[in-house]
Scaffold this motif. Structure first.
Motif, short mmCIF file in Angstrom:
data_model
loop_
_atom_site.label_atom_id
_atom_site.label_comp_id
_atom_site.label_asym_id
_atom_site.label_seq_id
_atom_site.Cartn_x
_atom_site.Cartn_y
_atom_site.Cartn_z
N GLN A 11 0.85 -1.18 0.00
CA GLN A 11 0.00 0.00 0.00
C GLN A 11 0.89 1.24 0.00
O GLN A 11 1.76 1.37 0.86
N PHE A 12 0.66 2.11 -0.94
CA PHE A 12 1.50 3.30 -1.12
C PHE A 12 0.72 4.56 -0.76
O PHE A 12 -0.51 4.58 -0.85
N ASN A 13 1.46 5.60 -0.35
CA ASN A 13 0.85 6.87 0.05
C ASN A 13 1.66 8.00 -0.57
O ASN A 13 2.89 7.99 -0.50
N LEU A 14 0.98 8.97 -1.16
CA LEU A 14 1.68 10.08 -1.81
C LEU A 14 2.45 10.96 -0.83
O LEU A 14 3.42 11.62 -1.19
N GLU A 15 2.04 10.97 0.44
CA GLU A 15 2.65 11.84 1.45
C GLU A 15 3.97 11.32 2.01
O GLU A 15 4.88 12.09 2.29
N ARG A 16 4.04 9.99 2.22
CA ARG A 16 5.25 9.42 2.84
C ARG A 16 5.26 7.91 2.60
O ARG A 16 4.26 7.34 2.22
N PHE A 17 6.42 7.29 2.89
CA PHE A 17 6.49 5.84 2.76
C PHE A 17 5.55 5.19 3.77
O PHE A 17 5.17 5.81 4.76
N THR A 18 5.16 3.95 3.52
CA THR A 18 4.25 3.26 4.43
C THR A 18 4.93 2.04 5.04
O THR A 18 5.80 1.42 4.42
N LYS A 19 4.51 1.72 6.26
CA LYS A 19 4.93 0.49 6.94
C LYS A 19 3.64 -0.24 7.30
O LYS A 19 2.84 0.25 8.10
N ILE A 20 3.43 -1.39 6.67
CA ILE A 20 2.21 -2.16 6.87
C ILE A 20 2.57 -3.43 7.64
O ILE A 20 3.26 -4.31 7.12
N ASP A 21 2.11 -3.51 8.90
CA ASP A 21 2.35 -4.71 9.70
C ASP A 21 1.50 -5.86 9.17
O ASP A 21 0.32 -5.68 8.86
N MET A 22 2.13 -7.04 9.09
CA MET A 22 1.42 -8.22 8.63
C MET A 22 1.16 -9.20 9.77
O MET A 22 0.05 -9.68 9.94
N ILE A 23 2.20 -9.48 10.55
CA ILE A 23 2.09 -10.45 11.65
C ILE A 23 2.86 -9.89 12.84
O ILE A 23 4.00 -9.44 12.69
N LYS A 24 2.25 -9.92 14.02
CA LYS A 24 2.91 -9.48 15.25
C LYS A 24 2.75 -10.57 16.29
O LYS A 24 1.68 -11.12 16.47
N THR A 25 3.87 -10.86 16.97
CA THR A 25 3.85 -11.77 18.11
C THR A 25 4.53 -11.06 19.27
O THR A 25 4.98 -9.91 19.14
N ARG A 26 4.69 -11.74 20.39
CA ARG A 26 5.37 -11.14 21.54
C ARG A 26 6.84 -10.84 21.23
O ARG A 26 7.42 -9.92 21.80
N THR A 27 7.45 -11.60 20.34
CA THR A 27 8.89 -11.46 20.12
C THR A 27 9.29 -11.03 18.71
O THR A 27 10.47 -10.81 18.46
N SER A 28 8.34 -10.92 17.80
CA SER A 28 8.71 -10.55 16.43
C SER A 28 7.57 -9.85 15.71
O SER A 28 6.41 -9.90 16.13
N VAL A 29 7.93 -9.23 14.60
CA VAL A 29 6.95 -8.59 13.73
C VAL A 29 7.40 -8.75 12.28
O VAL A 29 8.61 -8.71 12.00
N ALA A 30 6.45 -9.00 11.39
CA ALA A 30 6.70 -9.06 9.96
C ALA A 30 5.91 -7.92 9.33
O ALA A 30 4.73 -7.71 9.65
N PHE A 31 6.56 -7.15 8.46
CA PHE A 31 5.91 -5.99 7.86
C PHE A 31 6.49 -5.71 6.48
O PHE A 31 7.50 -6.27 6.09
N VAL A 32 5.81 -4.83 5.76
CA VAL A 32 6.26 -4.42 4.43
C VAL A 32 6.43 -2.90 4.44
O VAL A 32 5.55 -2.17 4.89
N LEU A 33 7.58 -2.45 3.95
CA LEU A 33 7.85 -1.03 3.75
C LEU A 33 7.64 -0.72 2.27
O LEU A 33 8.13 -1.45 1.41
N ASN A 34 6.90 0.35 1.98
CA ASN A 34 6.56 0.71 0.60
C ASN A 34 6.98 2.15 0.32
O ASN A 34 6.64 3.06 1.10
N PHE A 35 7.68 2.34 -0.78
CA PHE A 35 8.22 3.66 -1.13
C PHE A 35 7.85 4.01 -2.57
O PHE A 35 8.16 3.24 -3.49
N LEU A 36 7.26 5.17 -2.77
CA LEU A 36 7.11 5.71 -4.11
C LEU A 36 8.43 6.36 -4.50
O LEU A 36 9.29 6.61 -3.62
N PRO A 37 8.66 6.64 -5.78
CA PRO A 37 9.91 7.29 -6.18
C PRO A 37 10.18 8.55 -5.36
O PRO A 37 9.30 9.37 -5.13
N GLY A 38 11.42 8.64 -4.85
CA GLY A 38 11.86 9.79 -4.08
C GLY A 38 11.56 9.73 -2.58
O GLY A 38 12.11 10.52 -1.82
#
Length: 105
Positions: A11-38
């Motif tokens: 998921q992208f946003n014109l204002e800033r990069f996004t961090k989308i959490d996918m899975i969270k546990t007590r000891t770890s997190v999986a996420f995706v960072l999304n960047f538009l050009p620049g």
């Protein structure tokens, strides 16, 4: 079991990069960072955590402790807890990076 699709986290946003959490546990997190050009993520570190990154789309410039490296689709990067990490999408295409971060014992 917890099941997610990477595409749903691209998921992208014109204002800033996004961090989308996918899975969270007590000891770890999986996420995706999304960047538009620049778009940029300022250098920072993650005390008491290990970070693994997988570039799943695009390319850009990753900075670790001031050292720049061009990364692209398929590259895997490991960052230790005190390393300062930043990223900028220096390309004309979107960039998505899958990440897992785990607490150190």
């Amino acid at each position: 079991m917890d099941f997610h699709l990477i595409k749903e986290a691209q998921q992208f946003n014109l204002e800033r990069f996004t961090k989308i959490d996918m899975i969270k546990t007590r000891t770890s997190v999986a996420f995706v960072l999304n960047f538009l050009p620049g778009q940029e993520m300022k250098a920072h570190h993650h005390p008491n955590k290990e970070l693994y990154l997988l570039v799943i789309e695009g390319e850009g410039t990753l900075t670790i402790d001031g050292e720049e490296k061009i990364v692209k689709k398929g590259d895997v990067i490991f960052c230790e807890e005190e390393e300062m990490i930043g990223f900028i999408n220096t390309s004309e295409d979107n960039v998505s990076i899958y990440a897992t971060m785990s607490k150190l014992p």
